[in-house]
Motif scaffolding. Structure first.
Motif, PDB file in Angstrom:
ATOM      1  N   ALA A  47      26.640  27.604  50.009  1.00 12.45           N
ATOM      2  CA  ALA A  47      26.854  27.104  48.654  1.00 12.45           C
ATOM      3  C   ALA A  47      26.675  28.185  47.595  1.00 12.45           C
ATOM      4  O   ALA A  47      26.816  27.903  46.401  1.00 12.45           O
ATOM      5  N   ALA A  48      26.384  29.430  48.000  1.00 12.61           N
ATOM      6  CA  ALA A  48      26.109  30.498  47.031  1.00 12.61           C
ATOM      7  C   ALA A  48      27.379  30.897  46.282  1.00 12.61           C
ATOM      8  O   ALA A  48      28.467  30.938  46.864  1.00 12.61           O
ATOM      9  N   PRO A  49      27.262  31.192  44.976  1.00 14.16           N
ATOM     10  CA  PRO A  49      28.427  31.668  44.219  1.00 14.16           C
ATOM     11  C   PRO A  49      29.016  32.915  44.881  1.00 14.16           C
ATOM     12  O   PRO A  49      28.303  33.770  45.388  1.00 14.16           O
ATOM     13  N   GLY A  50      30.307  33.022  44.848  1.00 19.18           N
ATOM     14  CA  GLY A  50      30.964  34.141  45.519  1.00 19.18           C
ATOM     15  C   GLY A  50      31.292  33.772  46.946  1.00 19.18           C
ATOM     16  O   GLY A  50      32.464  33.730  47.335  1.00 19.18           O
ATOM     17  N   TYR A  51      30.281  33.472  47.736  1.00 17.24           N
ATOM     18  CA  TYR A  51      30.524  33.065  49.117  1.00 17.24           C
ATOM     19  C   TYR A  51      31.313  31.761  49.147  1.00 17.24           C
ATOM     20  O   TYR A  51      32.290  31.640  49.897  1.00 17.24           O
ATOM     21  N   ALA A  52      30.891  30.790  48.361  1.00 18.18           N
ATOM     22  CA  ALA A  52      31.564  29.495  48.366  1.00 18.18           C
ATOM     23  C   ALA A  52      33.033  29.640  47.958  1.00 18.18           C
ATOM     24  O   ALA A  52      33.921  28.987  48.528  1.00 18.18           O
ATOM     25  N   ALA A  53      33.290  30.497  46.980  1.00 21.72           N
ATOM     26  CA  ALA A  53      34.673  30.710  46.541  1.00 21.72           C
ATOM     27  C   ALA A  53      35.512  31.328  47.652  1.00 21.72           C
ATOM     28  O   ALA A  53      36.666  30.935  47.873  1.00 21.72           O
ATOM     29  N   MET A  54      34.944  32.309  48.367  1.00 25.17           N
ATOM     30  CA  MET A  54      35.672  32.928  49.473  1.00 25.17           C
ATOM     31  C   MET A  54      35.886  31.928  50.608  1.00 25.17           C
ATOM     32  O   MET A  54      36.976  31.822  51.174  1.00 25.17           O
ATOM     33  N   ALA A  55      34.842  31.183  50.957  1.00 28.50           N
ATOM     34  CA  ALA A  55      34.906  30.291  52.116  1.00 28.50           C
ATOM     35  C   ALA A  55      35.946  29.194  51.943  1.00 28.50           C
ATOM     36  O   ALA A  55      36.514  28.712  52.923  1.00 28.50           O
ATOM     37  N   ALA A  56      36.207  28.779  50.704  1.00 30.91           N
ATOM     38  CA  ALA A  56      37.175  27.713  50.449  1.00 30.91           C
ATOM     39  C   ALA A  56      38.613  28.207  50.517  1.00 30.91           C
ATOM     40  O   ALA A  56      39.532  27.396  50.676  1.00 30.91           O
ATOM     41  N   GLN A  57      38.811  29.533  50.428  1.00 30.20           N
ATOM     42  CA  GLN A  57      40.173  30.065  50.341  1.00 30.20           C
ATOM     43  C   GLN A  57      40.538  31.043  51.449  1.00 30.20           C
ATOM     44  O   GLN A  57      41.734  31.287  51.681  1.00 30.20           O
ATOM     45  N   VAL A  58      39.539  31.608  52.121  1.00 28.13           N
ATOM     46  CA  VAL A  58      39.806  32.633  53.133  1.00 28.13           C
ATOM     47  C   VAL A  58      39.243  32.164  54.473  1.00 28.13           C
ATOM     48  O   VAL A  58      38.021  32.064  54.627  1.00 28.13           O
ATOM     49  N   PRO A  59      40.086  31.860  55.451  1.00 26.09           N
ATOM     50  CA  PRO A  59      39.578  31.429  56.758  1.00 26.09           C
ATOM     51  C   PRO A  59      38.706  32.515  57.383  1.00 26.09           C
ATOM     52  O   PRO A  59      38.993  33.707  57.272  1.00 26.09           O
ATOM     53  N   MET A  60      37.621  32.096  58.047  1.00 25.85           N
ATOM     54  CA  MET A  60      36.681  33.053  58.603  1.00 25.85           C
ATOM     55  C   MET A  60      36.671  33.013  60.124  1.00 25.85           C
ATOM     56  O   MET A  60      37.003  32.017  60.756  1.00 25.85           O
ATOM     57  N   LEU A  61      36.283  34.155  60.682  1.00 32.11           N
ATOM     58  CA  LEU A  61      35.969  34.315  62.090  1.00 32.11           C
ATOM     59  C   LEU A  61      34.645  35.051  62.165  1.00 32.11           C
ATOM     60  O   LEU A  61      34.475  36.086  61.516  1.00 32.11           O
TER      61      LEU A  61
END
Length: 476
Positions: A190-204
């Motif tokens: 839920a941290a700012p920055g991380y949350a923005a990336m996680a919603a738009q960039v798929p992770m592995l």
């Protein structure tokens, strides 16, 4: 001190990359909500709605998952009235981000959020200017070292192991650890920055020791194999699957190369690119890095792309640590660092296994360009293993939020690295400065950007004080 019981039970959407589907990508988006709340709304695509499915309840939280395929023409998805763009075209030019070490061993949840997440906000701004299609996480996505505190069975872990054979007490420990692991994951997600990336960039993601506890697998076997140690590992594995892969046990055969789950090694094929990560934790012991399941998975990995990114949670190429290990063993004050050194591929204990892994990588290198991506050391550096005809690059980006060690430490390690190392005859390893830097190791928080332009791959580090480095051509 943060009251973990008061941590919000909300995060998401968090995208996980499942693979390529025709002209699009297969994705899983997880959403975490308090378990008493109704399900989150569907994800909306042009002409379609994707309803969520509850995949787990854990520590008063419910984890919901939306499984869907996204095409470049759709451009993204809508959730709770907000449109999230996603770079779904994986052909042609492409950008990937690589991070590691998202936290610290002590007091991470009490840190000032602006300070802690500075580099995440920079990464999110970077993404807004030129989108990343994948976020690769190289280990230590959380620091769970303090999760064992506060329970009588694990309060002094790992310095002291409490004998435990009462099933009810161990079940109580498991619930205690679930609450504390979930609190740490939600603090990150839920941290700012991380949350923005996680919603738009798929992770592995691949895990490392702090996703379990400091030095997991390099600790004495009587600790890791004890009932308390096995409960700790089980909860860490459960939450790793859930929050870093959006998965539960039944998903393992579809997501990992070992269908039994003894090794969580994975591989994904993209157009012209293979991304793979051997699991260096699940079977680790003081005398091995991978076990039978891990080596079987590595042997069957068989990359198909012209470029291979191999995520190794501890650096695959490194300096001659065996000399340092011998020196430390005769200095009593330094012997408590033995576990840290034994954790590395370069440890004298793992030398034969290291040589085996390097020989396997060279087999892949005969068919494709191979670049190892690593974290773990809280510094930025790079290395090459030669000769030029079989050159293997390694890029280390470590410390997206972990504060950097002193400059003196980086300078001393750089001098030590100057001794050189050649575990395979005719293939010397050289630790080299980043582009634009004078020294071999940079003691600044950092992340790595990988870009394919006109079929050629380049890498650039983003350093907290120095900014972006000149691009490094990985085809050279």
């Amino acid at each position: 001190m943060v009251d973990e019981a008061q941590q919000p039970q909300r995060a998401g959407p968090i995208l996980h990359f499942r693979g390529v589907a025709g002209q699009g990508v297969r994705l899983a988006a997880i959403v975490i909500r308090p378990r008493h709340e109704p399900p989150p709304p569907p994800i909306r695509l042009p002409g379609a709605e994707i309803a969520p499915r509850r995949i787990a309840e854990i520590a008063q939280a419910a984890v919901w998952r939306h499984d869907f395929t996204l095409t470049p023409a759709q451009g993204g998805y809508e959730f709770e009235g907000r449109f999230h763009p996603v770079a779904a075209d994986l052909t042609g030019d492409l950008r990937l981000a690589f991070v590691s070490c998202n936290g610290e061993e002590s007091g991470d949840m009490d840190r000032d959020g602006d300070e802690r997440n500075l580099m995440w906000r920079r990464l999110a701004r970077d993404h807004a200017q030129a989108p990343f299609a994948l976020l690769l996480q190289g280990g230590d996505q959380i620091y769970a070292d303090e999760a064992t505190q506060g329970h009588p069975l694990s309060a002094d872990w790992p310095q002291r192991t409490v004998p435990a054979d009462d099933p009810a007490a161990l079940a109580d420990l498991a619930e205690h650890l679930r609450r504390r692991f979930v609190a740490r994951y939600l603090h990150v997600l839920a941290a700012p920055g991380y949350a923005a990336m996680a919603a738009q960039v798929p992770m592995l993601s691949v895990w490392d020791d702090h996703d379990i506890c400091d030095g997991w697998g390099s600790l004495p076997q009587e600790q890791t194999d004890s009932p308390v140690g096995q409960v700790l590992f089980g909860v860490a594995r459960e939450t790793y699957l859930l929050f870093q892969h959006g998965a539960v046990e039944s998903d393992i055969p579809d997501l990992f190369l070992d269908p039994t789950g003894a090794s969580l090694t994975w591989k994904r094929e993209l157009p012209g690119l293979t991304v793979a990560a051997p699991d260096l934790r699940s079977e680790r012991g003081r005398h091995r890095i991978m076990g039978p399941a891990g080596w079987r998975a590595v042997k069957t990995l068989a990359p198909q792309g012209e470029q291979v990114f191999l995520v190794s949670s501890v650096p695959l190429l490194g300096p001659r640590l065996s000399l340092l290990e011998r020196a430390m063993m005769v200095v009593p004050r330094m012997q408590h660092y033995e576990d840290d050194l034994r954790d590395q591929w370069q440890s004298r204990t793992h030398r034969a296994e290291w040589q085996r892994m390097l020989a396997q990588v060279l087999e892949w290198r005969a068919r494709a360009d191979v670049t190892a991506l690593s974290g773990e050391i809280h510094l930025a550096t790079r290395a090459v293993m030669g000769p030029d005809a079989q050159k293997l690059h390694q890029l280390v980006a470590s410390g997206i939020s972990h504060r950097a060690p002193p400059q003196a430490y980086a300078r001393a390690l750089g001098l030590f690295a100057g001794l050189g190392e050649a575990p395979l005859p005719g293939h010397p390893i050289r630790i080299l400065p980043l582009p634009g830097q004078r020294h071999r190791y940079v003691a600044q928080r950092n992340y790595l950007a990988l870009a394919r332009r006109d079929g050629r791959w380049q890498a650039a580090w983003h350093l907290e004080e120095s900014g972006e480095t000149p691009a490094l051509d990985l085809s050279a």
